[in-house]
Design a protein around this motif. Structure first.
Motif, PDB file in Angstrom:
ATOM      1  N   GLU A  25       0.825  -1.174  -0.009  1.00  0.00           N
ATOM      2  CA  GLU A  25       0.082  -0.114  -0.007  1.00  0.00           C
ATOM      3  C   GLU A  25       0.765   1.313   0.081  1.00  0.00           C
ATOM      4  O   GLU A  25       0.632   2.102  -0.695  1.00  0.00           O
ATOM      5  CB  GLU A  25      -1.006  -0.090   1.218  1.00  0.00           C
ATOM      6  CG  GLU A  25      -1.917   1.205   1.328  1.00  0.00           C
ATOM      7  CD  GLU A  25      -2.434   1.157   2.654  1.00  0.00           C
ATOM      8  OE1 GLU A  25      -2.857   2.101   3.352  1.00  0.00           O
ATOM      9  OE2 GLU A  25      -2.670  -0.067   3.326  1.00  0.00           O
ATOM     10  N   LEU A  26       1.630   1.253   0.861  1.00  0.00           N
ATOM     11  CA  LEU A  26       2.800   2.554   0.848  1.00  0.00           C
ATOM     12  C   LEU A  26       3.773   2.665  -0.302  1.00  0.00           C
ATOM     13  O   LEU A  26       3.942   3.746  -0.903  1.00  0.00           O
ATOM     14  CB  LEU A  26       3.978   2.357   2.169  1.00  0.00           C
ATOM     15  CG  LEU A  26       3.167   2.381   3.426  1.00  0.00           C
ATOM     16  CD1 LEU A  26       4.248   2.218   4.581  1.00  0.00           C
ATOM     17  CD2 LEU A  26       2.537   3.715   3.904  1.00  0.00           C
ATOM     18  N   ASN A  27       4.084   1.510  -0.868  1.00  0.00           N
ATOM     19  CA  ASN A  27       4.885   1.438  -2.019  1.00  0.00           C
ATOM     20  C   ASN A  27       3.912   2.170  -3.246  1.00  0.00           C
ATOM     21  O   ASN A  27       4.830   2.650  -4.265  1.00  0.00           O
ATOM     22  CB  ASN A  27       5.455   0.125  -2.230  1.00  0.00           C
ATOM     23  CG  ASN A  27       6.490   0.115  -3.316  1.00  0.00           C
ATOM     24  OD1 ASN A  27       7.411   0.832  -2.949  1.00  0.00           O
ATOM     25  ND2 ASN A  27       6.308  -0.660  -4.407  1.00  0.00           N
ATOM     26  N   PRO A  65       6.873  -6.340  -3.601  1.00  0.00           N
ATOM     27  CA  PRO A  65       7.362  -5.124  -4.653  1.00  0.00           C
ATOM     28  C   PRO A  65       8.411  -4.452  -4.749  1.00  0.00           C
ATOM     29  O   PRO A  65       8.794  -3.664  -5.481  1.00  0.00           O
ATOM     30  CB  PRO A  65       5.966  -4.081  -4.232  1.00  0.00           C
ATOM     31  CG  PRO A  65       5.904  -4.309  -2.921  1.00  0.00           C
ATOM     32  CD  PRO A  65       6.101  -5.660  -2.851  1.00  0.00           C
ATOM     33  N   LEU A  66       9.029  -5.093  -3.556  1.00  0.00           N
ATOM     34  CA  LEU A  66      10.626  -4.385  -3.529  1.00  0.00           C
ATOM     35  C   LEU A  66      11.421  -5.587  -2.645  1.00  0.00           C
ATOM     36  O   LEU A  66      10.959  -6.300  -1.999  1.00  0.00           O
ATOM     37  CB  LEU A  66      10.757  -2.844  -2.726  1.00  0.00           C
ATOM     38  CG  LEU A  66      10.406  -2.992  -1.200  1.00  0.00           C
ATOM     39  CD1 LEU A  66      10.697  -1.656  -0.865  1.00  0.00           C
ATOM     40  CD2 LEU A  66       9.113  -3.750  -0.720  1.00  0.00           C
ATOM     41  N   CYS A  83      12.493 -16.338  -0.162  1.00  0.00           N
ATOM     42  CA  CYS A  83      11.779 -16.550  -1.306  1.00  0.00           C
ATOM     43  C   CYS A  83      12.166 -15.342  -2.041  1.00  0.00           C
ATOM     44  O   CYS A  83      12.859 -14.277  -1.799  1.00  0.00           O
ATOM     45  CB  CYS A  83      10.195 -16.314  -1.142  1.00  0.00           C
ATOM     46  SG  CYS A  83       9.639 -14.885  -0.316  1.00  0.00           S
ATOM     47  N   PRO A  84      11.582 -15.261  -3.337  1.00  0.00           N
ATOM     48  CA  PRO A  84      12.250 -13.976  -4.186  1.00  0.00           C
ATOM     49  C   PRO A  84      11.985 -12.789  -3.684  1.00  0.00           C
ATOM     50  O   PRO A  84      11.013 -12.178  -2.841  1.00  0.00           O
ATOM     51  CB  PRO A  84      11.202 -14.275  -5.561  1.00  0.00           C
ATOM     52  CG  PRO A  84      11.064 -15.703  -5.509  1.00  0.00           C
ATOM     53  CD  PRO A  84      10.729 -16.041  -4.031  1.00  0.00           C
ATOM     54  N   LYS A  85      13.164 -11.986  -3.372  1.00  0.00           N
ATOM     55  CA  LYS A  85      13.028 -10.688  -3.048  1.00  0.00           C
ATOM     56  C   LYS A  85      13.190 -10.586  -1.438  1.00  0.00           C
ATOM     57  O   LYS A  85      13.147  -9.449  -0.766  1.00  0.00           O
ATOM     58  CB  LYS A  85      11.948  -9.812  -3.635  1.00  0.00           C
ATOM     59  CG  LYS A  85      12.155  -9.299  -5.034  1.00  0.00           C
ATOM     60  CD  LYS A  85      11.100  -8.366  -5.367  1.00  0.00           C
ATOM     61  CE  LYS A  85      11.171  -8.020  -6.954  1.00  0.00           C
ATOM     62  NZ  LYS A  85      10.026  -6.886  -7.395  1.00  0.00           N
ATOM     63  N   LEU A  86      12.921 -11.783  -0.848  1.00  0.00           N
ATOM     64  CA  LEU A  86      13.147 -11.747   0.876  1.00  0.00           C
ATOM     65  C   LEU A  86      14.479 -12.466   1.240  1.00  0.00           C
ATOM     66  O   LEU A  86      14.622 -13.566   1.094  1.00  0.00           O
ATOM     67  CB  LEU A  86      11.822 -12.523   1.310  1.00  0.00           C
ATOM     68  CG  LEU A  86      11.822 -12.586   2.936  1.00  0.00           C
ATOM     69  CD1 LEU A  86      11.828 -10.983   3.479  1.00  0.00           C
ATOM     70  CD2 LEU A  86      10.304 -13.291   3.062  1.00  0.00           C
TER      71      LEU A  86
END
Length: 497
Positions: A25-27, A65-66, A83-86
């Motif tokens: 939501e913030l992104n 998202p990031l 996992c992807p991006k984490l």
């Protein structure tokens, strides 16, 4: 300078799906998009429940998202992709993230070991210091509130790392300490301390900041940010962390040679050329060997690890190192026990042939090579590390600023100059760096032995544990497999075949 937008979240306490939904939501809102999210505390008391919430991210049903990086007491010792991006950050280290140098530590076991690692990797002796420090504990003395939930080890770590931003999380409270001076009388190494509340508390649990990486700012920027204010000195009441003593160059190599005397030989295969040497030469060689002790790089030593040798020429050979920086790290080494200045014309020409062959090999794969040598031990060994062209673009500034930070100046060599022009006496130490478009040298009696490896680890975004080659060792069967893979890759470029 180019600032980057960063999100910081307090302890998620296992509410992973809710936190990620809030971040999305913030992104996508007016303040976004953001470059990275740091989380101080993640798994909560029910690890199994938290893992269940990650299932859809691991399967690809949902995506982040990031990039997200988190510290937690339950994380393993080494960084681990979840996992992807984490990414779960390990128990302690330094990592380049989105252009920021990030130091991190949890409090598992004895924090003194983590402090020691981070002091080596992230103190003022590495590049320009840390942009961000992430911890799972408050530093003792940051606020005099009588709380026992603080750590003196984190205090020592903070004083050694001197981060621009220190983020952590404790309970349902948000605390902004503001900027303070790590060194009295100067604003050069200010730290801003933020403790975010646990996720979905009434207090602030997510913070958004716009931060330029430390490598892009100067004192004018810092003073403009202060707007005439004078920050207070560091609030810590604990004894200041002891400064790390700088070891003299000669002492470091004396230690290395003592290890060699214990029999830690790295090479030992006797070549046909050496076997055919005249008896008087063998007698002289025995006398020299007795005087110097066991040499890691001499092919004639007993207990050889000759399975690491990948190519043998007339004057030099090429081998894979034990504990390489990456899979494209090799060594170029004289067959005889000599320094680079003693190679002679034929040896110098063969060295250049090896360099050109490696350059061509890696260039055909879209890569470049960085060469470096630390002349201290008594047998020349030149490191060659294959890297991406993006890394090469950052390398010159990284090496120069890193050396400057610890009080050394690298001299740029012109096209005709050689090491002999700077160091005519082969017994004197030096550091040599060769980039695709520039060569640098430092000639002096003292220089950090691990300097180049530390900078390379930083440039490649690897964990701090890679700085110690012993942490990168693999079993002999795997080493042999790596050598055979390199031989196949290098075969069409090897002028000895």
């Amino acid at each position: 300078m180019s600032a980057k937008k960063v999100l910081i979240c307090g302890d998620a306490q296992g509410n992973i799906k809710q936190v990620f939904d809030k971040v999305k939501e913030l992104n996508s809102g007016k303040a976004g998009p953001f470059h990275v999210l740091f989380i101080c505390g993640f798994w909560g008391s029910d690890r199994e429940k938290a893992e269940e919430q990650l299932a859809e991210y691991k399967s690809g049903e949902d995506t982040l998202p990031l990039p997200v990086f988190f510290v937690d007491e339950l994380n393993k010792d080494k960084d681990e992709p979840v996992c992807p991006k984490l990414t779960a950050l390990g128990s302690g280290g330094v990592r380049l993230i989105e252009g920021f140098q990030v130091a991190y530590a949890n409090s598992r076991g004895k924090n003194s070991q983590i402090v020691s690692l981070l002091a080596r990797d992230a103190s003022s002796e590495i590049l320009n210091g840390a942009d961000v420090l992430l911890t799972t504990k408050w530093p003792e003395g940051i606020r005099d509130d009588g709380s026992d939930d603080t750590s003196s080890d984190v205090t020592e770590l903070t004083q050694q790392v001197k981060p621009r931003y220190h983020f952590t999380s404790r309970g349902e409270e948000y605390f902004d300490k503001g900027a303070y001076r790590n060194t009295p009388g100067t604003n050069a190494d200010l730290t801003r301390f933020y403790s975010l509340a646990s996720a979905f508390s009434k207090a602030k649990f997510i913070n958004a900041l716009s931060i330029p990486p430390i490598s892009t700012i100067d004192m004018e920027y810092i003073n403009n940010q202060l707007k005439g204010d004078t920050p207070p000195d560091a609030p810590f009441t604990t004894k200041a962390a002891p400064k790390k003593a700088t070891k003299k160059h000669e002492e470091e190599f004396e230690k290395i040679e003592k290890e060699q005397d214990k029999g830690y030989a790295r090479w030992g295969e006797q070549t046909k050329r050496q076997a055919a040497a005249a008896p008087q030469q063998e007698d002289k060689s025995r006398q020299q060997k007795k005087a110097r002790g066991t040499c890691w790089f001499c092919l004639g030593e007993d207990g050889a690890e000759h399975h690491l040798v990948a190519s043998i020429g007339e004057h030099l050979y090429m081998a894979l190192p034990k504990g390489p920086i990456n899979q494209d790290h090799v060594l170029i080494i004289p067959i005889n026990h000599v320094h680079q200045q003693q190679l002679g014309r034929a040896g110098e020409q063969e060295l250049e042939r090896y360099k050109e062959a490696l350059k061509k090999c890696y260039q055909d794969k879209g890569m470049d090579v960085i060469f470096f040598e630390m002349r201290g031990i008594h047998h020349c060994n030149i490191n060659a590390v294959g890297v991406s062209r993006k890394v090469v673009e950052q390398a010159e500034e990284a090496f120069i600023s890193s050396a400057k930070r610890i009080g050394y100046r690298l001299s740029k060599m012109n096209g005709r100059e050689t090491i002999l022009d700077y160091v005519p006496n082969h017994d004197e130490p030096y550091f040599y760096l060769e980039l695709p478009d520039a060569r640098y040298i430092y000639h002096g009696s003292s220089f950090p032995f691990q300097f180049a490896r530390e900078v390379m680890v930083y440039l490649l975004g690897l964990g701090g544990e890679v700085i110690d080659w012993r942490n990168c060792q693999v079993v002999k069967d795997v080493e042999t497999k790596h050598v055979e893979e390199f031989k196949r890759k290098f075969k069409s470029y090897d002028f000895n075949l």
